[in-house]
Design an enzyme around this catalytic site. Sequence first.
Site, PDB file in Angstrom:
ATOM      1  N   TYR A 103       0.816  -1.212   0.000  1.00  0.00           N
ATOM      2  CA  TYR A 103       0.000   0.000   0.000  1.00  0.00           C
ATOM      3  C   TYR A 103       0.853   1.267   0.000  1.00  0.00           C
ATOM      4  O   TYR A 103       0.433   2.297  -0.518  1.00  0.00           O
ATOM      5  CB  TYR A 103      -0.892   0.035   1.251  1.00  0.00           C
ATOM      6  CG  TYR A 103      -2.103  -0.852   1.179  1.00  0.00           C
ATOM      7  CD1 TYR A 103      -1.972  -2.232   1.279  1.00  0.00           C
ATOM      8  CD2 TYR A 103      -3.370  -0.310   1.045  1.00  0.00           C
ATOM      9  CE1 TYR A 103      -3.084  -3.043   1.242  1.00  0.00           C
ATOM     10  CE2 TYR A 103      -4.494  -1.124   1.009  1.00  0.00           C
ATOM     11  CZ  TYR A 103      -4.344  -2.486   1.109  1.00  0.00           C
ATOM     12  OH  TYR A 103      -5.448  -3.289   1.070  1.00  0.00           O
TER      13      TYR A 103
ATOM     14  N   LYS B  20       4.178 -15.205   3.256  1.00  0.00           N
ATOM     15  CA  LYS B  20       4.447 -15.963   2.029  1.00  0.00           C
ATOM     16  C   LYS B  20       5.955 -16.157   1.960  1.00  0.00           C
ATOM     17  O   LYS B  20       6.641 -15.793   0.990  1.00  0.00           O
ATOM     18  CB  LYS B  20       3.886 -15.183   0.818  1.00  0.00           C
ATOM     19  CG  LYS B  20       3.916 -15.916  -0.494  1.00  0.00           C
ATOM     20  CD  LYS B  20       2.898 -17.035  -0.632  1.00  0.00           C
ATOM     21  CE  LYS B  20       3.121 -17.809  -1.914  1.00  0.00           C
ATOM     22  NZ  LYS B  20       2.263 -19.020  -2.006  1.00  0.00           N
TER      23      LYS B  20
ATOM     24  N   ASP C 177      -1.753 -18.552   1.259  1.00  0.00           N
ATOM     25  CA  ASP C 177      -2.666 -19.327   0.396  1.00  0.00           C
ATOM     26  C   ASP C 177      -3.333 -20.444   1.191  1.00  0.00           C
ATOM     27  O   ASP C 177      -4.551 -20.635   1.138  1.00  0.00           O
ATOM     28  CB  ASP C 177      -1.940 -19.847  -0.864  1.00  0.00           C
ATOM     29  CG  ASP C 177      -0.604 -20.525  -0.577  1.00  0.00           C
ATOM     30  OD1 ASP C 177      -0.139 -20.476   0.586  1.00  0.00           O
ATOM     31  OD2 ASP C 177      -0.014 -21.109  -1.509  1.00  0.00           O
TER      32      ASP C 177
ATOM     33  N   ASP D 193      -6.077  -7.517   4.578  1.00  0.00           N
ATOM     34  CA  ASP D 193      -7.247  -6.969   3.878  1.00  0.00           C
ATOM     35  C   ASP D 193      -8.068  -8.112   3.301  1.00  0.00           C
ATOM     36  O   ASP D 193      -9.289  -8.193   3.501  1.00  0.00           O
ATOM     37  CB  ASP D 193      -6.756  -6.030   2.769  1.00  0.00           C
ATOM     38  CG  ASP D 193      -7.897  -5.435   1.973  1.00  0.00           C
ATOM     39  OD1 ASP D 193      -8.895  -5.025   2.603  1.00  0.00           O
ATOM     40  OD2 ASP D 193      -7.802  -5.380   0.735  1.00  0.00           O
TER      41      ASP D 193
ATOM     42  N   ASP E  55     -11.856  -9.816   4.894  1.00  0.00           N
ATOM     43  CA  ASP E  55     -13.101  -9.888   4.115  1.00  0.00           C
ATOM     44  C   ASP E  55     -13.587 -11.338   4.042  1.00  0.00           C
ATOM     45  O   ASP E  55     -14.779 -11.611   4.163  1.00  0.00           O
ATOM     46  CB  ASP E  55     -12.895  -9.377   2.679  1.00  0.00           C
ATOM     47  CG  ASP E  55     -13.307  -7.918   2.497  1.00  0.00           C
ATOM     48  OD1 ASP E  55     -13.102  -7.129   3.437  1.00  0.00           O
ATOM     49  OD2 ASP E  55     -13.822  -7.569   1.411  1.00  0.00           O
TER      50      ASP E  55
HETATM   51  C1  IPM Z   1     -10.336  -1.823   3.855  1.00  0.00           C
HETATM   52  C2  IPM Z   1     -10.374  -1.310   2.431  1.00  0.00           C
HETATM   53  C3  IPM Z   1      -9.208  -0.369   2.167  1.00  0.00           C
HETATM   54  C4  IPM Z   1      -7.941  -1.188   2.298  1.00  0.00           C
HETATM   55  C5  IPM Z   1      -9.219   0.352   0.818  1.00  0.00           C
HETATM   56  C6  IPM Z   1     -10.520   1.021   0.518  1.00  0.00           C
HETATM   57  C7  IPM Z   1      -8.102   1.351   0.736  1.00  0.00           C
HETATM   58  O1  IPM Z   1     -10.424  -2.373   1.540  1.00  0.00           O
HETATM   59  O2  IPM Z   1     -10.302  -1.019   4.790  1.00  0.00           O
HETATM   60  O3  IPM Z   1     -10.369  -3.040   4.058  1.00  0.00           O
HETATM   61  O4  IPM Z   1      -7.562  -1.889   1.351  1.00  0.00           O
HETATM   62  O5  IPM Z   1      -7.324  -1.110   3.358  1.00  0.00           O
HETATM   63 MN    MN Z   2     -10.779  -4.310   2.496  1.00  0.00          MN
END
Ligand code: IPM
Ligand code: MN
Length: 360
Positions: A141, A189, A221, A245, A249
């Site tokens: 990032y 990794k 992975d 990240d 999710d």
């Molecule tokens: C999160 C989001 C952010 C990230 C993006 C929108 C920059 O996906 O907070 O999980 O990747 O950190």
């Molecule tokens: Mn995210």
Amino acid sequence: MKLNILVTAGDGIGPEVTNEAVEVMKTVAQMGGHTLEFNARRIGGTAIINDGTPLPEDTLKAALDSDAVLLGAVGGNEFNSLAPDKRPEAGLLAIRSALGGFANLRPAFAFKELAVNSPLRPEIIDGADILFVRELLGGLYFGKPREWNRTTGEAWNTMRYTKDEVARVARIAFQLAQKRRKKLTSVDKANVLEVSQLWRDTVIEVAKEFPDVALEHQYVDAMAMHLMNRPKEFDVVLTENLFGDILSDESGVITGSIGMLPSATIGGKVNLYEPIHGSAPDIAGKGLANPLGAILTGALVLRHSGGLEAEAAAIEKAVRKALELGFRTPDLARANPQGFPVLSTKEMGAKVRELLTAGK
Ligand code: IPM
Ligand code: MN
Ligand code: NAD
């Protein structure tokens, strides 16, 4: 107790869910005789449109002057053709960097009541309780160089970490593990990347300070698979920015919806709080968004920035109660064999407030 909270609601469903979080926080603060002062500033796409930049100076200053920042979400399809440094998401990365919090805590847990909403079998997820510690200020990032060279048709980003950056987030993860089930899984990794070898080496070194915590390593992975196969076996999961990240999710599948998951970012000048979901353009403006992730994020503000443990716990209890009583938002009712009532964003916020007051 007085707490000055800056709300940067952002785009899409951001304002819808943060409104409910703020109302719930006000209710619980009033019950306990605490004063919460809320200020609002723009960030993301709405700031690009109104101020010509995703993070206006004025927002940044207000954030640095506050006790805590509560962010909704940023982003929208109309900004998709902009370069990364001009997009709404750049505003989020800039505020994260300016506030300085490097440890993003993302708890992921299974609510028994929501098991039917997960594609995983109930016996796989029942009791799962994971705390992701995602490094938030390093890796791909922020690493340089980064560029898209349109002439040569090449593009590159840099995954970079220093030993100190890994050690400081690892220390926080170990400390949190000590207060939980004393197990830490570090995800990397290291079979391919030098930066992951540095990561693993450093985590092993830091682990010596925490002999009571059991440390294991997983490749990212394989971890993506283990999370779905045996989520109950994980306690604290420590990982770098991008892996965290993605895996956090994925853990929305364990909970039944990404709309349930809160986060808190600590370690910097001012803590930053955000639900882990995005601006959800597909459902924005329709009252369909689940506000519970944002409301649970509000609980984290009170706990980590205000020291208001009883108030935070009261919010979490009211959320659990709403689910126990069968109230659902549409994302929690994809499977709804019992015909539970499906509430709008505002109705769910109001239900949590009603249960908060009733549970006093
Ligand atoms: C999160 C989001 C952010 C990230 C993006 C929108 C920059 O996906 O907070 O999980 O990747 O950190
Ligand atoms: Mn995210
Ligand atoms: P998203 O998290 O916005 O949505 C993914 C899916 O989950 C969508 O189907 C959406 O409807 C659903 N969803 C998300 N939150 C929900 C909620 N509270 N209630 C019900 N359903 C919910 O991810 P995306 O679609 O990949 O990204 C959309 C935009 O959001 C992009 O611009 C992205 O960069 C941005 N984003 C911002 C943040 C943030 O500001 N913290 C986080 C993630 C993504």
